[in-house]
Motif scaffolding. Structure first.
Motif, PDB file in Angstrom:
ATOM      1  N   ARG A 236       0.792  -0.594  -0.132  1.00  0.00           N
ATOM      2  CA  ARG A 236      -0.155  -0.154   0.365  1.00  0.00           C
ATOM      3  C   ARG A 236       0.538   1.401  -0.069  1.00  0.00           C
ATOM      4  O   ARG A 236       0.760   2.269  -1.037  1.00  0.00           O
ATOM      5  CB  ARG A 236      -0.894  -0.061   0.942  1.00  0.00           C
ATOM      6  N   LEU A 237       1.656   0.994   1.034  1.00  0.00           N
ATOM      7  CA  LEU A 237       2.922   2.468   1.083  1.00  0.00           C
ATOM      8  C   LEU A 237       3.363   2.455  -0.168  1.00  0.00           C
ATOM      9  O   LEU A 237       3.746   4.099  -0.748  1.00  0.00           O
ATOM     10  CB  LEU A 237       3.512   2.261   2.285  1.00  0.00           C
ATOM     11  N   GLU A 238       4.214   1.619  -1.119  1.00  0.00           N
ATOM     12  CA  GLU A 238       4.727   1.730  -2.585  1.00  0.00           C
ATOM     13  C   GLU A 238       3.857   2.897  -3.729  1.00  0.00           C
ATOM     14  O   GLU A 238       4.320   3.101  -4.138  1.00  0.00           O
ATOM     15  CB  GLU A 238       4.861   0.869  -2.990  1.00  0.00           C
ATOM     16  N   ARG A 239       2.330   2.565  -3.298  1.00  0.00           N
ATOM     17  CA  ARG A 239       1.756   3.517  -4.282  1.00  0.00           C
ATOM     18  C   ARG A 239       1.203   4.759  -4.030  1.00  0.00           C
ATOM     19  O   ARG A 239       1.672   5.207  -4.752  1.00  0.00           O
ATOM     20  CB  ARG A 239      -0.355   2.661  -4.237  1.00  0.00           C
ATOM     21  N   ASP A 240       2.372   5.167  -3.056  1.00  0.00           N
ATOM     22  CA  ASP A 240       2.496   6.654  -2.539  1.00  0.00           C
ATOM     23  C   ASP A 240       3.652   7.164  -2.709  1.00  0.00           C
ATOM     24  O   ASP A 240       4.975   6.920  -1.245  1.00  0.00           O
ATOM     25  CB  ASP A 240       1.166   6.942  -1.594  1.00  0.00           C
TER      26      ASP A 240
ATOM     27  N   SER B 142       5.387   9.378  -1.618  1.00  0.00           N
ATOM     28  CA  SER B 142       5.629  10.275   0.018  1.00  0.00           C
ATOM     29  C   SER B 142       6.228   9.353   0.388  1.00  0.00           C
ATOM     30  O   SER B 142       6.559  10.198   1.385  1.00  0.00           O
ATOM     31  CB  SER B 142       4.882  11.740   0.039  1.00  0.00           C
ATOM     32  N   ALA B 143       5.000   7.982   0.837  1.00  0.00           N
ATOM     33  CA  ALA B 143       5.531   7.379   1.950  1.00  0.00           C
ATOM     34  C   ALA B 143       6.950   6.511   1.758  1.00  0.00           C
ATOM     35  O   ALA B 143       7.429   5.944   1.998  1.00  0.00           O
ATOM     36  CB  ALA B 143       4.284   6.185   1.835  1.00  0.00           C
TER      37      ALA B 143
ATOM     38  N   SER C 261       7.886   3.735   4.356  1.00  0.00           N
ATOM     39  CA  SER C 261       8.392   2.200   4.374  1.00  0.00           C
ATOM     40  C   SER C 261       9.795   1.933   4.248  1.00  0.00           C
ATOM     41  O   SER C 261      10.096   0.440   4.950  1.00  0.00           O
ATOM     42  CB  SER C 261       7.975   1.999   2.919  1.00  0.00           C
TER      43      SER C 261
ATOM     44  N   PRO D 139      -6.594   7.215   3.519  1.00  0.00           N
ATOM     45  CA  PRO D 139      -4.685   7.724   3.849  1.00  0.00           C
ATOM     46  C   PRO D 139      -3.889   8.032   4.001  1.00  0.00           C
ATOM     47  O   PRO D 139      -3.509   6.811   5.495  1.00  0.00           O
ATOM     48  CB  PRO D 139      -5.446   9.586   3.997  1.00  0.00           C
ATOM     49  N   THR D 140      -2.419   8.034   3.877  1.00  0.00           N
ATOM     50  CA  THR D 140      -1.010   7.192   4.023  1.00  0.00           C
ATOM     51  C   THR D 140      -0.629   7.919   5.043  1.00  0.00           C
ATOM     52  O   THR D 140      -0.486   7.545   6.664  1.00  0.00           O
ATOM     53  CB  THR D 140       0.105   8.040   3.152  1.00  0.00           C
TER      54      THR D 140
ATOM     55  N   ILE E  65      -2.425   5.526   7.605  1.00  0.00           N
ATOM     56  CA  ILE E  65      -1.558   5.127   7.879  1.00  0.00           C
ATOM     57  C   ILE E  65      -0.650   4.574   8.255  1.00  0.00           C
ATOM     58  O   ILE E  65      -0.013   3.976   9.855  1.00  0.00           O
ATOM     59  CB  ILE E  65      -1.607   3.601   6.159  1.00  0.00           C
ATOM     60  N   LEU E  66       0.126   5.942   8.282  1.00  0.00           N
ATOM     61  CA  LEU E  66       1.353   6.623   8.740  1.00  0.00           C
ATOM     62  C   LEU E  66       1.508   6.298  10.460  1.00  0.00           C
ATOM     63  O   LEU E  66       2.474   5.762  11.221  1.00  0.00           O
ATOM     64  CB  LEU E  66       3.154   7.186   8.398  1.00  0.00           C
TER      65      LEU E  66
END
Length: 171
Positions: free
Chosen positions: A61-65, A67-68, A72, A161-162, A165-166
């Protein structure tokens, strides 16, 4: 080093964010339904495999953003740090820890690819049988439960939203 100390003193640093998210990953992986209804072995290997499954979905999921990316990487570092501590606690000596960590990272990398492909194909069964049920094939109902629950978890992550999650709010 000084800036890192100050960021920890006055606010949540990247390591604190990674720790909160990693703690949430572990909490999700330790939910009883994986072991009771899903038939995941409640053993050291089974718990590692379940953490790796949940962690994989979060990392995917994080690799799709873009900015994350840093978060990650920090999350992966937390995983390595936790596994290092677990190995040492279980009696693996300094010389063997690096070898075991390397093997675990290879296993995580393989799972990332398998779960990425399985999510895209909407079929996680074979990836789960190889990576989560290594002791032998699970009961069909257990496999179906785990597959459905992981698809539902992935859908929840996709909707979040990222920053949520973070913050570790992945339940």
């Amino acid at each position: 080093m000084r800036l890192s100390f100050l960021s920890r003193l006055f606010g949540r640093g990247e390591d604190d964010v990674a720790l909160a998210l990693y703690d949430s990953v572990v909490a999700q992986a330790r939910l009883p339904h994986w072991y009771e209804t899903g038939g995941v072995p409640d053993t050291i290997d089974g718990r590692f495999d379940m953490i790796a499954a949940v962690l994989s979905l979060v990392l995917l999921r994080l690799e799709r953003d873009p900015s994350a990316a840093t978060a990650s990487a920090r999350l992966t570092e937390r995983f390595v740090s936790d596994m290092d501590g677990q190995l040492r606690e279980s009696g693996v000596g300094d010389i063997g820890v690096g070898k075991h960590i390397g093997k675990m990272m290879g296993m995580l990398g393989g799972r990332l690819g398998a779960y990425r492909d399985g999510l895209a194909a909407r079929a996680l069964g074979s990836a789960l049988e190889r990576n989560l049920y290594r002791a032998g094939p699970p009961a069909p109902a257990a496999l179906a439960h785990t597959e459905d629950a992981l698809f539902a978890f992935d859908a929840r992550l996709a909707a979040l939203p990222t920053p949520t999650i973070l913050a570790g709010d992945i339940a």
